[in-house]
Design a protein around this motif. Structure first.
Motif, PDB file in Angstrom:
ATOM      1  N   ASN A   1      -3.612   4.136  -3.226  1.00 50.26           N
ATOM      2  CA  ASN A   1      -2.263   3.660  -3.539  1.00 50.26           C
ATOM      3  C   ASN A   1      -2.041   3.442  -5.032  1.00 50.26           C
ATOM      4  OD1 ASN A   1      -3.914   1.428  -3.823  1.00 50.26           O
ATOM      5  ND2 ASN A   1      -2.632   0.045  -2.628  1.00 50.26           N
ATOM      6  N   GLU A   2      -2.703   4.263  -5.846  1.00 53.17           N
ATOM      7  CA  GLU A   2      -2.544   4.096  -7.293  1.00 53.17           C
ATOM      8  C   GLU A   2      -1.099   4.270  -7.751  1.00 53.17           C
ATOM      9  OE1 GLU A   2      -6.534   6.493  -7.136  1.00 53.17           O
ATOM     10  OE2 GLU A   2      -4.744   6.286  -5.907  1.00 53.17           O
ATOM     11  N   SER A   3      -0.296   4.992  -6.967  1.00 53.96           N
ATOM     12  CA  SER A   3       1.095   5.211  -7.359  1.00 53.96           C
ATOM     13  C   SER A   3       1.900   3.916  -7.350  1.00 53.96           C
ATOM     14  CB  SER A   3       1.757   6.223  -6.417  1.00 53.96           C
ATOM     15  OG  SER A   3       1.781   5.731  -5.084  1.00 53.96           O
ATOM     16  N   ALA A   4       1.349   2.878  -6.734  1.00 50.08           N
ATOM     17  CA  ALA A   4       2.030   1.578  -6.686  1.00 50.08           C
ATOM     18  C   ALA A   4       1.510   0.605  -7.742  1.00 50.08           C
ATOM     19  CB  ALA A   4       1.872   0.953  -5.299  1.00 50.08           C
ATOM     20  N   LYS A   5       0.692   1.107  -8.668  1.00 47.67           N
ATOM     21  CA  LYS A   5       0.075   0.213  -9.644  1.00 47.67           C
ATOM     22  C   LYS A   5       1.098  -0.565 -10.456  1.00 47.67           C
ATOM     23  CE  LYS A   5      -3.703   0.134 -13.012  1.00 47.67           C
ATOM     24  NZ  LYS A   5      -4.736   0.953 -13.724  1.00 47.67           N
ATOM     25  N   HIS A   6       2.242   0.041 -10.721  1.00 52.35           N
ATOM     26  CA  HIS A   6       3.282  -0.634 -11.508  1.00 52.35           C
ATOM     27  C   HIS A   6       3.910  -1.803 -10.740  1.00 52.35           C
ATOM     28  CE1 HIS A   6       5.445   2.169  -8.939  1.00 52.35           C
ATOM     29  NE2 HIS A   6       6.571   1.516  -9.188  1.00 52.35           N
ATOM     30  N   LEU A   7       3.601  -1.915  -9.469  1.00 47.08           N
ATOM     31  CA  LEU A   7       4.137  -3.011  -8.654  1.00 47.08           C
ATOM     32  C   LEU A   7       3.145  -4.162  -8.514  1.00 47.08           C
ATOM     33  CD1 LEU A   7       5.756  -0.892  -5.793  1.00 47.08           C
ATOM     34  CD2 LEU A   7       6.870  -1.839  -7.830  1.00 47.08           C
ATOM     35  N   SER A   8       1.982  -4.031  -9.150  1.00 46.87           N
ATOM     36  CA  SER A   8       0.981  -5.095  -9.088  1.00 46.87           C
ATOM     37  C   SER A   8       1.501  -6.359  -9.748  1.00 46.87           C
ATOM     38  CB  SER A   8      -0.309  -4.658  -9.787  1.00 46.87           C
ATOM     39  OG  SER A   8      -0.889  -3.559  -9.129  1.00 46.87           O
ATOM     40  N   ILE A   9       1.026  -7.493  -9.266  1.00 44.19           N
ATOM     41  CA  ILE A   9       1.392  -8.782  -9.868  1.00 44.19           C
ATOM     42  C   ILE A   9       0.152  -9.461 -10.393  1.00 44.19           C
ATOM     43  CG2 ILE A   9       3.444  -9.079  -8.429  1.00 44.19           C
ATOM     44  CD1 ILE A   9       1.794 -10.991  -6.662  1.00 44.19           C
ATOM     45  N   THR A  10       0.345 -10.313 -11.370  1.00 41.55           N
ATOM     46  CA  THR A  10      -0.778 -11.045 -11.951  1.00 41.55           C
ATOM     47  C   THR A  10      -1.149 -12.225 -11.058  1.00 41.55           C
ATOM     48  OG1 THR A  10       0.638 -12.561 -13.201  1.00 41.55           O
ATOM     49  CG2 THR A  10       0.066 -10.449 -14.256  1.00 41.55           C
ATOM     50  N   ASN A  11      -2.307 -12.784 -11.330  1.00 45.93           N
ATOM     51  CA  ASN A  11      -2.730 -13.981 -10.595  1.00 45.93           C
ATOM     52  C   ASN A  11      -1.742 -15.125 -10.810  1.00 45.93           C
ATOM     53  OD1 ASN A  11      -5.005 -12.687  -9.609  1.00 45.93           O
ATOM     54  ND2 ASN A  11      -6.324 -13.409 -11.278  1.00 45.93           N
ATOM     55  N   CYS A  12      -1.215 -15.226 -12.021  1.00 46.82           N
ATOM     56  CA  CYS A  12      -0.237 -16.287 -12.314  1.00 46.82           C
ATOM     57  C   CYS A  12       1.051 -16.087 -11.514  1.00 46.82           C
ATOM     58  CB  CYS A  12       0.068 -16.326 -13.808  1.00 46.82           C
ATOM     59  SG  CYS A  12      -1.275 -16.974 -14.827  1.00 46.82           S
ATOM     60  N   GLU A  13       1.518 -14.840 -11.424  1.00 45.26           N
ATOM     61  CA  GLU A  13       2.717 -14.561 -10.648  1.00 45.26           C
ATOM     62  C   GLU A  13       2.491 -14.872  -9.163  1.00 45.26           C
ATOM     63  OE1 GLU A  13       5.041 -10.965 -12.968  1.00 45.26           O
ATOM     64  OE2 GLU A  13       3.145 -10.489 -11.951  1.00 45.26           O
ATOM     65  N   PHE A  14       1.307 -14.527  -8.672  1.00 49.07           N
ATOM     66  CA  PHE A  14       0.990 -14.827  -7.274  1.00 49.07           C
ATOM     67  C   PHE A  14       0.952 -16.339  -7.050  1.00 49.07           C
ATOM     68  CE2 PHE A  14      -2.304 -14.680  -3.699  1.00 49.07           C
ATOM     69  CZ  PHE A  14      -1.369 -14.332  -2.733  1.00 49.07           C
ATOM     70  N   LYS A  15       0.379 -17.043  -7.994  1.00 44.63           N
ATOM     71  CA  LYS A  15       0.324 -18.511  -7.891  1.00 44.63           C
ATOM     72  C   LYS A  15       1.726 -19.103  -7.868  1.00 44.63           C
ATOM     73  CE  LYS A  15      -1.592 -22.609 -10.176  1.00 44.63           C
ATOM     74  NZ  LYS A  15      -2.416 -23.101 -11.329  1.00 44.63           N
TER      75      LYS A  15
ATOM     76  N   SER B   1       4.208  -8.180  -3.879  1.00 41.86           N
ATOM     77  CA  SER B   1       4.225  -7.268  -5.024  1.00 41.86           C
ATOM     78  C   SER B   1       5.442  -7.599  -5.876  1.00 41.86           C
ATOM     79  CB  SER B   1       4.305  -5.814  -4.534  1.00 41.86           C
ATOM     80  OG  SER B   1       5.588  -5.566  -3.973  1.00 41.86           O
ATOM     81  N   LYS B   2       5.670  -6.819  -6.909  1.00 41.50           N
ATOM     82  CA  LYS B   2       6.853  -7.060  -7.743  1.00 41.50           C
ATOM     83  C   LYS B   2       8.150  -6.863  -6.958  1.00 41.50           C
ATOM     84  CE  LYS B   2       4.988  -6.233 -12.376  1.00 41.50           C
ATOM     85  NZ  LYS B   2       5.001  -7.676 -12.686  1.00 41.50           N
TER      86      LYS B   2
ATOM     87  N   LEU C   1      -0.964 -12.171   1.074  1.00 45.87           N
ATOM     88  CA  LEU C   1      -1.934 -11.402   0.309  1.00 45.87           C
ATOM     89  C   LEU C   1      -1.328 -10.903  -0.998  1.00 45.87           C
ATOM     90  CD1 LEU C   1      -1.905 -10.230   3.554  1.00 45.87           C
ATOM     91  CD2 LEU C   1      -4.133  -9.445   2.773  1.00 45.87           C
ATOM     92  N   GLN C   2      -2.103 -10.981  -2.049  1.00 47.99           N
ATOM     93  CA  GLN C   2      -1.732 -10.352  -3.315  1.00 47.99           C
ATOM     94  C   GLN C   2      -1.983  -8.855  -3.199  1.00 47.99           C
ATOM     95  OE1 GLN C   2      -4.116 -11.728  -6.585  1.00 47.99           O
ATOM     96  NE2 GLN C   2      -2.876 -10.738  -8.144  1.00 47.99           N
ATOM     97  N   MET C   3      -1.018  -8.035  -3.602  1.00 43.79           N
ATOM     98  CA  MET C   3      -1.172  -6.590  -3.493  1.00 43.79           C
ATOM     99  C   MET C   3      -2.425  -6.120  -4.225  1.00 43.79           C
ATOM    100  SD  MET C   3       1.421  -3.518  -4.611  1.00 43.79           S
ATOM    101  CE  MET C   3       0.598  -3.186  -6.175  1.00 43.79           C
TER     102      MET C   3
ATOM    103  N   SER D   1       3.050  -7.072  10.318  1.00 38.79           N
ATOM    104  CA  SER D   1       3.153  -7.013   8.856  1.00 38.79           C
ATOM    105  C   SER D   1       4.618  -7.097   8.466  1.00 38.79           C
ATOM    106  CB  SER D   1       2.545  -5.705   8.342  1.00 38.79           C
ATOM    107  OG  SER D   1       1.184  -5.589   8.738  1.00 38.79           O
ATOM    108  N   ILE D   2       4.974  -8.155   7.762  1.00 41.08           N
ATOM    109  CA  ILE D   2       6.350  -8.339   7.292  1.00 41.08           C
ATOM    110  C   ILE D   2       6.293  -8.798   5.834  1.00 41.08           C
ATOM    111  CG2 ILE D   2       8.526  -9.583   7.578  1.00 41.08           C
ATOM    112  CD1 ILE D   2       7.875  -9.906  10.503  1.00 41.08           C
ATOM    113  N   ASP D   3       6.819  -7.981   4.943  1.00 32.61           N
ATOM    114  CA  ASP D   3       6.783  -8.293   3.518  1.00 32.61           C
ATOM    115  C   ASP D   3       8.104  -8.866   3.009  1.00 32.61           C
ATOM    116  OD1 ASP D   3       4.225  -7.240   3.507  1.00 32.61           O
ATOM    117  OD2 ASP D   3       4.925  -5.236   2.951  1.00 32.61           O
ATOM    118  N   SER D   4       9.194  -8.534   3.702  1.00 29.04           N
ATOM    119  CA  SER D   4      10.510  -8.941   3.221  1.00 29.04           C
ATOM    120  C   SER D   4      11.475  -9.018   4.395  1.00 29.04           C
ATOM    121  CB  SER D   4      11.035  -7.930   2.191  1.00 29.04           C
ATOM    122  OG  SER D   4      12.363  -8.228   1.815  1.00 29.04           O
TER     123      SER D   4
END
Length: 282
Positions: free
Chosen positions: A191-205, A159-160, A182-184, A112-115
């Motif tokens: 992991n609700e504490s990370a909800k502010h880091l969610s991205i939209t489908n458009c951002e993922f695209k 994620s954001k 994967l989209q977060m 798993s490598i995100d960054s």
């Protein structure tokens, strides 16, 4: 009726990292030991035999599975039953010696490598005491695993925090057999504490368009819903329908075929995840 050839075992919730988006949270105590996991493997073997599944695979995950002291013994046992083994790890504890021990026993190694940015990884929680996985070490380990005959894959959760970053040269520097982006996804009580880091489908695209690669597996957050079969560190089969982990039942108390039926697996999502290409995905 669908048959399911990949079963995920979350051996432990323990992890030396603390990724904010992680939803491998099960809220169980007294995790199973090696003898109990062998019993679980026996029951999976029975399921594969009952369903006439020739290629059956057990994917070992966590938490971080390399924190489990008995992992090599469990790998040996799974192999003894002619079941394939794959592992998902953050690679922080992975060494060449471990890869030597796994040669001929682990079919696929996933990391798993995100960054590739230290500050981003620290913000994500993908670090241990501010020590992050170093790029050169990743390259060395993955290429060494390839030399040892393992299939290798990489998972990247978007994620954001890493939305604007470019990770493409990692994919170009290592000849991964599978690249999954994967989209977060937010799961309740995980992991609700990370909800502010969610991205939209458009951002993922837009992220995928910048990545501009054809040979990758793309998983939108809705496609994870009921898409895989997993057993928690206590031996419960768990469904992840509607952004919620729900215990379907204990593998020690019920037949695995019945548990899987009651989990209401989304066959379309499952088939997208596992039946792409010539390599069985994990």
């Amino acid at each position: 009726m669908n048959t399911y050839h990949v079963i995920n075992l979350h051996l432990t919730e323990a992890c030396n990292y603390n990724c904010v988006h992680c939803f491998a949270k099960f809220n169980v105590s007294n995790e199973l030991g090696i003898s109990e996991w062998k019993d679980v493997v026996d029951r999976i073997k029975l399921y594969f035999d009952e369903q006439h599944i020739v290629y059956g695979r057990i994917n070992l995950a966590g938490g971080e599975p390399l924190l489990v002291t008995y992992i090599d013994e469990l790998i040996e046992y799974i192999n003894s039953l002619n079941i394939k083994v794959s592992i998902i790890t953050n690679a922080s504890r992975l060494t060449r010696q471990i890869l030597d021990n796994w040669t001929g026993k682990v079919e696929m190694l996933g990391i798993s490598i995100d960054s590739l940015n230290d500050d981003t990884n620290i913000a994500i929680g993908r670090h241990f005491r501010n020590q992050t996985l170093k790029y050169d070490a990743v390259i060395d380990l993955m290429n060494y695993a390839k030399q040892k005959g393992m299939l290798i894959k990489v998972n990247t959760v978007v994620s954001k925090l890493n939305l604007k970053e470019d990770i493409k040269h990692l994919y170009e520097d290592v000849a991964f057999d599978r690249i999954k982006v994967l989209q977060m996804r937010i799961n309740q009580n995980c992991n609700e504490s990370a909800k502010h880091l969610s991205i939209t489908n458009c951002e993922f695209k837009e992220y995928l368009q910048r990545l501009n690669m054809n040979n990758i597996i793309i998983e939108h957050e809705n496609e994870i819903d009921s898409a895989y079969i997993f057993i928690d560190p206590k031996g419960n089969l768990v469904s992840n329908t509607d952004h919620l982990h729900q215990k379907v039942g204990s593998i020690f108390d019920e037949n695995l075929s019945e548990l899987i039926f009651n989990a209401h697996i989304n066959n379309e999502n499952y088939n997208k995840r596992y039946l792409k290409g010539n390599i069985n995905e994990s």
